[in-house]
Scaffold this motif. Structure first.
Motif, short mmCIF file in Angstrom:
data_model
loop_
_atom_site.label_atom_id
_atom_site.label_comp_id
_atom_site.label_asym_id
_atom_site.label_seq_id
_atom_site.Cartn_x
_atom_site.Cartn_y
_atom_site.Cartn_z
N ILE A 347 0.83 -1.21 0.00
CA ILE A 347 0.00 0.00 0.00
C ILE A 347 0.87 1.26 0.00
N SER A 348 2.03 1.19 0.65
CA SER A 348 2.93 2.35 0.63
C SER A 348 3.36 2.68 -0.79
N LEU A 349 3.41 1.66 -1.63
CA LEU A 349 3.74 1.87 -3.04
C LEU A 349 2.60 2.57 -3.77
N TYR A 350 1.35 2.19 -3.44
CA TYR A 350 0.19 2.89 -3.98
C TYR A 350 0.27 4.38 -3.63
N GLU A 351 0.56 4.66 -2.36
CA GLU A 351 0.57 6.04 -1.88
C GLU A 351 1.71 6.84 -2.47
N ALA A 352 2.86 6.20 -2.62
CA ALA A 352 4.01 6.89 -3.21
C ALA A 352 3.76 7.25 -4.67
N ASN A 353 2.95 6.44 -5.35
CA ASN A 353 2.61 6.69 -6.75
C ASN A 353 1.33 7.51 -6.92
N SER A 354 0.76 7.96 -5.77
CA SER A 354 -0.48 8.76 -5.77
C SER A 354 -1.64 8.06 -6.48
N ILE A 355 -1.75 6.75 -6.25
CA ILE A 355 -2.88 5.99 -6.83
C ILE A 355 -3.67 5.33 -5.70
N GLU A 356 -3.89 6.12 -4.61
CA GLU A 356 -4.60 5.60 -3.46
C GLU A 356 -6.01 5.12 -3.82
N LYS A 357 -6.58 5.74 -4.88
CA LYS A 357 -7.95 5.41 -5.28
C LYS A 357 -8.09 3.94 -5.63
N LYS A 358 -7.06 3.36 -6.26
CA LYS A 358 -7.12 1.95 -6.64
C LYS A 358 -7.25 1.05 -5.41
N ASN A 359 -6.48 1.38 -4.38
CA ASN A 359 -6.55 0.58 -3.16
C ASN A 359 -7.89 0.76 -2.46
N THR A 360 -8.40 1.99 -2.46
CA THR A 360 -9.69 2.26 -1.84
C THR A 360 -10.81 1.51 -2.56
N THR A 361 -10.75 1.48 -3.88
CA THR A 361 -11.74 0.72 -4.66
C THR A 361 -11.72 -0.75 -4.29
N LEU A 362 -10.53 -1.28 -4.14
CA LEU A 362 -10.38 -2.68 -3.75
C LEU A 362 -10.98 -2.93 -2.37
N GLU A 363 -10.70 -2.03 -1.43
CA GLU A 363 -11.26 -2.17 -0.07
C GLU A 363 -12.78 -2.05 -0.11
N THR A 364 -13.31 -1.21 -0.98
CA THR A 364 -14.77 -1.03 -1.08
C THR A 364 -15.46 -2.32 -1.50
N PHE A 365 -14.90 -2.99 -2.50
CA PHE A 365 -15.51 -4.23 -2.98
C PHE A 365 -15.37 -5.36 -1.96
N SER A 366 -14.32 -5.31 -1.14
CA SER A 366 -14.10 -6.41 -0.17
C SER A 366 -14.90 -6.25 1.11
N ILE A 367 -15.41 -5.05 1.37
CA ILE A 367 -16.09 -4.81 2.65
C ILE A 367 -17.38 -5.61 2.78
N PHE A 368 -18.07 -5.84 1.67
CA PHE A 368 -19.37 -6.52 1.74
C PHE A 368 -19.23 -8.01 2.08
N PRO A 369 -18.36 -8.78 1.42
CA PRO A 369 -18.18 -10.16 1.84
C PRO A 369 -17.60 -10.26 3.26
N PHE A 370 -16.79 -9.27 3.64
CA PHE A 370 -16.24 -9.28 5.00
C PHE A 370 -17.35 -9.13 6.04
N LEU A 371 -18.26 -8.17 5.82
CA LEU A 371 -19.37 -7.98 6.75
C LEU A 371 -20.29 -9.19 6.79
N LEU A 372 -20.48 -9.84 5.63
CA LEU A 372 -21.26 -11.07 5.60
C LEU A 372 -20.60 -12.15 6.46
N GLY A 373 -19.27 -12.25 6.35
CA GLY A 373 -18.53 -13.22 7.16
C GLY A 373 -18.67 -12.95 8.64
N LEU A 374 -18.61 -11.67 9.03
CA LEU A 374 -18.79 -11.32 10.44
C LEU A 374 -20.20 -11.65 10.92
#
Length: 464
Positions: A347-374
């Protein structure tokens, strides 16, 4: 011969090692001398303070990256403006959060809510900003020491006061307040460090910089929000549904395993400004590959070597506080923390390249199966399910992140295979299938030997 980069990592790492020793002594004291409800309340109050990582809006991290390309005068203006915004927002956002907690949790006996929570949130927000700025100015030794005070000593020192039996009731009723007093010293210390570097001399607040903060902050903050959900929602649900005793059983192995992040955070604090400064992809590949594989081989090898000794060590260390549940949970948490640490370095590489949005998009899609698991874990009221859901999430996200940033990672496909076998070994150990553990370990050993990036490591850590 060690170079400057190696020394910076070692300097950042040393206080973290000291914090492990503090934890080594403090956790058994808390387990054996504190009422379970008091200890659970103490843990939850500190969990709440981690909201400061969201409320900080990542201003300090943005500053640490941006000041790498600024000249002295503009750098000072950027720093003083960041601190001004952070102070202003810390009061407003902490107050709103405090009011929300009072309203939302008034019918739940989750933890003690008082003015100390508000003060603690403000301190946390300010500290995170100052720490990132200081690291951006290459104050690695100073920030490592302040981290020792803010995160480790503040949590552990109250345990030794409990053991001292000095005015026992006063200490037991003010464990969290004592922790906040210790945290405040680290903030004062960082202000002194920045002042001694003449950071505030002739510095002017530039309100136009709000556009820069807004552009980067929204993605970094959203990502921090997801991390907060991933790291702490499970604990709150366990406290509500399964009680203080299960929260402690669940939190102890997680606290121990979390010490792994000391090493990854030390690496990140050094390479983030370095990656942000480099412009060529080839240079970034060399830096990132060397540091990522250093963490993988150094930490990963040690964790597997000591795997057969986990039960003996935990039993000897925790004594009456030990249980088989803690051992099994520790195996899951040590794996998911290792995977999460690998992810954080990427993730530090994402931030150094100023492409934080890509990581945030990934986290957004993963939050729903995670909440289902909880939700399923909560429905079955199985404490292992909570940890396994986190582990599966970390493994999946790590594989995706490696694939996205493959152009910056040496032999990324082989690395993914290594991480797969590594994870399987811990899962097999959790299931007590020890014969298969040995088989997969031999396979992993062969692959790791073939994929060892010796030339990258030599160039990064031995050349001047």
């Amino acid at each position: 011969m060690q170079n400057k980069h190696t020394k910076n990592i070692l300097v950042s790492l040393t206080p973290g090692i000291l914090s492990i020793f503090l934890t080594f002594f403090s956790i058994p004291i808390f387990l054996n001398y504190l009422n379970k409800d008091i200890y659970a309340n103490y843990l939850i109050q500190h969990f709440i303070l981690t909201l400061g990582m969201i409320l900080n809006l990542q201003l300090g991290k943005i500053a640490s990256i941006k000041i790498q390309s600024l000249k002295n005068k503009n750098k000072k203006n950027f720093i003083i403006t960041t601190i001004f915004y952070s102070l202003f927002l810390s009061i407003i956002l902490s107050t709103l959060t405090y009011i929300f907690l009072i309203i939302a949790l008034k019918n739940y006996n989750l933890f003690q809510i008082n003015l100390s929570i508000l003060i603690g949130l403000i301190l946390t927000i300010i500290y995170i900003t100052l720490e990132y700025i200081a690291r951006g100015l290459s104050c690695f030794k100073e920030t490592s020491f302040s981290n020792l005070i803010f995160y480790s000593m503040s949590m552990s020192v109250p345990a030794f006061l409990v053991l001292s039996n000095i005015n026992e009731n006063l200490i037991l009723n003010n464990l969290f307040n004592i922790s906040l007093i210790i945290k405040s010293f680290s903030i004062i210390y960082l202000f002194i460090i920045l002042s001694n570097k003449k950071t505030f001399v002739d510095a002017k607040i530039n309100l136009k910089l709000i556009k820069t903060f807004t552009f980067h902050s929204k993605w970094m903050t959203l990502n921090a929000l997801y991390n907060q959900i991933y790291d702490y929602l499970d604990k709150h649900l366990i406290k509500i549904s399964m009680g203080s005793s299960m929260l402690i059983i669940y939190s102890i192995p997680q606290q121990i395993a979390a010490k792994l992040t000391i090493i990854s955070n030390s690496i990140i604090s050094v390479i983030l400004p370095k990656l942000a400064f480099k412009k060529k992809s080839e240079d970034k590949l060399k830096i990132f590959t060397a540091n990522f594989y250093l963490f993988y081989y150094l930490v990963g090898t040690g964790l597997i070597i000591f795997l057969p000794l986990y039960e003996t060590i935990l039993n000897w260390w925790l004594k009456d506080g030990y249980s088989i549940e803690i051992l099994k949970l520790f195996k899951i948490f040590i794996l998911l923390t290792f995977l999460g640490s690998c992810s954080n370095i990427i993730i530090s590489l994402y931030e150094a390249n100023s492409i934080e949005k890509k990581n945030t998009t990934l986290e957004t899609f993963s939050i729903f199966p995670f909440l289902l698991g909880l939700f399923l874990s909560l429905n079955f009221k199985n404490i292992y399910f909570f940890a396994l859901v986190l582990m599966i999430k970390e493994f999946t996200l790590l594989m995706i992140r490696i694939n996205v940033m493959k152009n910056y990672i040496f032999n990324y496909k082989i690395l993914m295979i290594q991480l797969f076998f590594y994870s399987v070994i811990f899962v097999l150990s959790y299931l007590e299938l020890n014969n298969f553990v040995l088989l997969f370990f031999v396979i992993l050993l062969i692959i790791s030997f073939i994929n060892f990036p010796l030339s990258f490591l030599k160039n990064e850590f031995t050349n001047k």
